[in-house]
Design a protein around this motif. Structure first.
Motif, PDB file in Angstrom:
ATOM      1  N   ARG A  81       4.466   5.815 -11.082  1.00 19.47           N
ATOM      2  CA  ARG A  81       5.375   6.777 -11.699  1.00 19.47           C
ATOM      3  C   ARG A  81       5.336   6.720 -13.216  1.00 19.47           C
ATOM      4  NH1 ARG A  81      10.642   4.224 -12.718  1.00 19.47           N
ATOM      5  NH2 ARG A  81      10.538   2.164 -11.819  1.00 19.47           N
TER       6      ARG A  81
ATOM      7  N   TYR B 251       1.748   0.643  -4.522  1.00 22.06           N
ATOM      8  CA  TYR B 251       2.541   1.103  -5.660  1.00 22.06           C
ATOM      9  C   TYR B 251       2.354   2.599  -5.832  1.00 22.06           C
ATOM     10  CZ  TYR B 251       3.910   1.699 -10.583  1.00 22.06           C
ATOM     11  OH  TYR B 251       4.487   2.120 -11.748  1.00 22.06           O
ATOM     12  N   ILE B 252       3.463   3.331  -5.809  1.00 23.35           N
ATOM     13  CA  ILE B 252       3.425   4.761  -6.113  1.00 23.35           C
ATOM     14  C   ILE B 252       3.631   4.870  -7.613  1.00 23.35           C
ATOM     15  CG2 ILE B 252       4.445   7.021  -5.718  1.00 23.35           C
ATOM     16  CD1 ILE B 252       5.463   5.868  -3.014  1.00 23.35           C
TER      17      ILE B 252
ATOM     18  N   ASP C  49       7.963   2.287  -5.908  1.00 23.65           N
ATOM     19  CA  ASP C  49       7.600   2.911  -7.179  1.00 23.65           C
ATOM     20  C   ASP C  49       7.995   2.072  -8.381  1.00 23.65           C
ATOM     21  OD1 ASP C  49      10.332   3.227  -7.152  1.00 23.65           O
ATOM     22  OD2 ASP C  49      10.290   5.377  -7.579  1.00 23.65           O
TER      23      ASP C  49
END
Length: 127
Positions: free
Chosen positions: A109, A106-107, A89
């Motif tokens: 955020r 990619y998370i 993230d």
């Protein structure tokens, strides 16, 4: 497998014992949900100085985005990094994955653009 920067140790904000307790709690909660961690690698270092209570011998720069933890895990578990995914993230997670030769997810955020192979809103979307 988990790889994580933990500069709180170098800054003197958390002890190794306290971090182990946090990681044990995380593994317990994951286990209750049917998820298991094969290994957990953390970097206790932090290159910046000037923190009250900091640990001087841990003031070195070897953490993500450098791929050291991933390379260590790959050697120990015989992992083919080119066939593996680094999911994280943060931009340093993605850079570490790329530096190790992994595909990256990619998370998201925040609104920061990160050069990953895949971007998702939640981990479940990647899985």
């Amino acid at each position: 497998m988990v790889v994580t920067n933990q500069p709180v140790i170098a800054r003197g904000e958390v002890t190794v014992v306290e971090l182990d307790e946090i990681h044990n709690k995380m593994e317990t909660l994951l286990g209750l949900a049917g998820c298991y961690v094969d290994a957990l690698y953390y970097c206790p270092h932090h290159p910046h100085k000037g923190y009250e209570g900091e640990v001087p011998e841990l003031k070195i720069d070897c953490r993500k985005p450098k791929p050291g933890m991933l390379l260590k895990a790959a050697a120990y578990f015989n992992i083919d990094l080119e066939s593996s995914w680094m999911v994280g993230d943060g931009e340093n997670d993605i850079k570490a994955g790329k530096n190790a030769g992994c595909k990256t997810a990619y998370i998201k955020r925040e609104e920061t653009e990160v050069e990953a192979d895949m971007t998702v809103e939640r981990l479940l979307e990647f899985v």
